[in-house]
Scaffold this motif. Structure first.
Motif, PDB file in Angstrom:
ATOM      1  N   SER A  30       0.853  -1.193   0.000  1.00  0.00           N
ATOM      2  CA  SER A  30       0.000   0.000   0.000  1.00  0.00           C
ATOM      3  C   SER A  30       0.881   1.230   0.000  1.00  0.00           C
ATOM      4  N   ILE A  31       0.279   2.359  -0.334  1.00  0.00           N
ATOM      5  CA  ILE A  31       0.980   3.637  -0.299  1.00  0.00           C
ATOM      6  C   ILE A  31       0.167   4.613   0.519  1.00  0.00           C
ATOM      7  N   ASN A  32       0.772   5.229   1.511  1.00  0.00           N
ATOM      8  CA  ASN A  32       0.064   6.228   2.301  1.00  0.00           C
ATOM      9  C   ASN A  32       0.135   7.566   1.579  1.00  0.00           C
ATOM     10  N   THR A  33       1.106   8.375   1.904  1.00  0.00           N
ATOM     11  CA  THR A  33       1.207   9.698   1.300  1.00  0.00           C
ATOM     12  C   THR A  33       2.039   9.662   0.030  1.00  0.00           C
ATOM     13  N   MET A  34       1.538  10.323  -0.999  1.00  0.00           N
ATOM     14  CA  MET A  34       2.305  10.569  -2.212  1.00  0.00           C
ATOM     15  C   MET A  34       2.425  12.082  -2.379  1.00  0.00           C
ATOM     16  N   GLY A  35       3.555  12.513  -2.869  1.00  0.00           N
ATOM     17  CA  GLY A  35       3.739  13.955  -2.957  1.00  0.00           C
ATOM     18  C   GLY A  35       4.711  14.363  -4.039  1.00  0.00           C
ATOM     19  N   TRP A  36       4.782  15.665  -4.200  1.00  0.00           N
ATOM     20  CA  TRP A  36       5.704  16.269  -5.160  1.00  0.00           C
ATOM     21  C   TRP A  36       6.586  17.279  -4.440  1.00  0.00           C
ATOM     22  N   TYR A  37       7.853  17.256  -4.787  1.00  0.00           N
ATOM     23  CA  TYR A  37       8.832  18.217  -4.304  1.00  0.00           C
ATOM     24  C   TYR A  37       9.529  18.795  -5.526  1.00  0.00           C
ATOM     25  N   ARG A  38      10.223  19.895  -5.327  1.00  0.00           N
ATOM     26  CA  ARG A  38      10.970  20.468  -6.446  1.00  0.00           C
ATOM     27  C   ARG A  38      12.287  21.061  -5.958  1.00  0.00           C
ATOM     28  N   GLN A  39      13.233  21.110  -6.879  1.00  0.00           N
ATOM     29  CA  GLN A  39      14.539  21.680  -6.574  1.00  0.00           C
ATOM     30  C   GLN A  39      14.975  22.563  -7.724  1.00  0.00           C
ATOM     31  N   ALA A  40      15.042  23.850  -7.451  1.00  0.00           N
ATOM     32  CA  ALA A  40      15.504  24.816  -8.442  1.00  0.00           C
ATOM     33  C   ALA A  40      17.028  24.876  -8.420  1.00  0.00           C
ATOM     34  N   PRO A  41      17.634  25.340  -9.495  1.00  0.00           N
ATOM     35  CA  PRO A  41      19.097  25.428  -9.545  1.00  0.00           C
ATOM     36  C   PRO A  41      19.647  26.248  -8.388  1.00  0.00           C
ATOM     37  N   GLY A  42      20.604  25.669  -7.683  1.00  0.00           N
ATOM     38  CA  GLY A  42      21.245  26.377  -6.585  1.00  0.00           C
ATOM     39  C   GLY A  42      20.436  26.463  -5.313  1.00  0.00           C
ATOM     40  N   LYS A  43      19.293  25.792  -5.275  1.00  0.00           N
ATOM     41  CA  LYS A  43      18.436  25.843  -4.091  1.00  0.00           C
ATOM     42  C   LYS A  43      18.203  24.448  -3.539  1.00  0.00           C
ATOM     43  N   GLU A  44      17.695  24.407  -2.294  1.00  0.00           N
ATOM     44  CA  GLU A  44      17.395  23.129  -1.670  1.00  0.00           C
ATOM     45  C   GLU A  44      16.054  22.599  -2.182  1.00  0.00           C
ATOM     46  N   ARG A  45      15.883  21.294  -2.069  1.00  0.00           N
ATOM     47  CA  ARG A  45      14.612  20.683  -2.438  1.00  0.00           C
ATOM     48  C   ARG A  45      13.524  21.178  -1.495  1.00  0.00           C
ATOM     49  N   GLU A  46      12.357  21.502  -2.071  1.00  0.00           N
ATOM     50  CA  GLU A  46      11.268  22.008  -1.260  1.00  0.00           C
ATOM     51  C   GLU A  46       9.972  21.270  -1.550  1.00  0.00           C
ATOM     52  N   PHE A  47       9.104  21.256  -0.550  1.00  0.00           N
ATOM     53  CA  PHE A  47       7.804  20.621  -0.665  1.00  0.00           C
ATOM     54  C   PHE A  47       6.899  21.419  -1.601  1.00  0.00           C
ATOM     55  N   VAL A  48       6.127  20.696  -2.423  1.00  0.00           N
ATOM     56  CA  VAL A  48       5.156  21.338  -3.311  1.00  0.00           C
ATOM     57  C   VAL A  48       3.729  20.965  -2.918  1.00  0.00           C
ATOM     58  N   ALA A  49       3.442  19.667  -2.883  1.00  0.00           N
ATOM     59  CA  ALA A  49       2.076  19.225  -2.583  1.00  0.00           C
ATOM     60  C   ALA A  49       2.103  17.761  -2.186  1.00  0.00           C
ATOM     61  N   SER A  50       1.094  17.341  -1.420  1.00  0.00           N
ATOM     62  CA  SER A  50       0.970  15.940  -1.052  1.00  0.00           C
ATOM     63  C   SER A  50      -0.487  15.549  -0.929  1.00  0.00           C
ATOM     64  N   ILE A  51      -0.725  14.232  -1.009  1.00  0.00           N
ATOM     65  CA  ILE A  51      -2.073  13.700  -0.878  1.00  0.00           C
ATOM     66  C   ILE A  51      -1.973  12.339  -0.205  1.00  0.00           C
ATOM     67  N   THR A  52      -2.816  12.122   0.800  1.00  0.00           N
ATOM     68  CA  THR A  52      -2.822  10.833   1.478  1.00  0.00           C
ATOM     69  C   THR A  52      -3.747   9.865   0.745  1.00  0.00           C
ATOM     70  N   SER A  53      -3.695   8.608   1.134  1.00  0.00           N
ATOM     71  CA  SER A  53      -4.568   7.614   0.514  1.00  0.00           C
ATOM     72  C   SER A  53      -6.033   7.921   0.792  1.00  0.00           C
ATOM     73  N   GLY A  54      -6.293   8.656   1.842  1.00  0.00           N
ATOM     74  CA  GLY A  54      -7.659   9.044   2.171  1.00  0.00           C
ATOM     75  C   GLY A  54      -8.098  10.328   1.512  1.00  0.00           C
ATOM     76  N   GLY A  55      -7.181  10.971   0.770  1.00  0.00           N
ATOM     77  CA  GLY A  55      -7.540  12.166   0.030  1.00  0.00           C
ATOM     78  C   GLY A  55      -7.239  13.481   0.719  1.00  0.00           C
ATOM     79  N   ASN A  56      -6.528  13.447   1.842  1.00  0.00           N
ATOM     80  CA  ASN A  56      -6.163  14.698   2.494  1.00  0.00           C
ATOM     81  C   ASN A  56      -5.064  15.397   1.700  1.00  0.00           C
ATOM     82  N   LEU A  57      -5.275  16.688   1.448  1.00  0.00           N
ATOM     83  CA  LEU A  57      -4.382  17.447   0.588  1.00  0.00           C
ATOM     84  C   LEU A  57      -3.573  18.450   1.398  1.00  0.00           C
ATOM     85  N   ASN A  58      -2.377  18.732   0.886  1.00  0.00           N
ATOM     86  CA  ASN A  58      -1.534  19.759   1.491  1.00  0.00           C
ATOM     87  C   ASN A  58      -0.731  20.414   0.371  1.00  0.00           C
ATOM     88  N   TYR A  59      -0.675  21.753   0.400  1.00  0.00           N
ATOM     89  CA  TYR A  59       0.044  22.499  -0.632  1.00  0.00           C
ATOM     90  C   TYR A  59       0.990  23.506  -0.002  1.00  0.00           C
TER      91      TYR A  59
END
Length: 120
Positions: A30-59
């Protein structure tokens, strides 16, 4: 054991749209949370968005109202619809997943990333 494959990146003009896809495969129970992160040139990786298996969203505040995350639990897939893109959205976008393996061990895993370039 688990692979995440992203697709959908590319070059788009400011104000345009792109849709990123991520497919998880392998020894998945199973998979609980799936999400997206991004890393711009010269910057640290940052959180973009996530969604749990139950549909809870975070941006991240920087993408609220412009990006939409969705998933298909049966297909182990997650998407990121990106609208009203800005040059500052330019980055490599990474898919992330909190997986429970068929052995019932937990695993947090990353995809290889897909490049999004917003430029005129």
């Amino acid at each position: 054991q688990v692979q995440l494959a992203e697709s959908g990146g590319g070059l788009v003009q400011p104000g345009g749209s792109l849709r990123l896809s991520c497919a998880a495969s392998g020894s998945i129970f199973s998979i609980n949370t799936m999400g997206w992160y991004r890393q711009a040139p010269g910057k640290e990786r940052e959180f973009v968005a996530s969604i749990t298996s139950g549909g809870n969203l975070n941006y991240a505040d920087s993408v609220k109202g412009r990006f939409t995350i969705s998933r298909d639990n049966a297909k182990n897939m997650v998407w990121l619809q990106m609208n009203s893109l800005k040059p500052e959205d330019t980055a490599v976008y990474f898919c992330n997943a909190d997986v429970k393996l068929k052995t019932l061990w937990p695993l947090n895993t990353w995809g290889q990333g897909t490049l999004v370039t917003v430029s005129s």
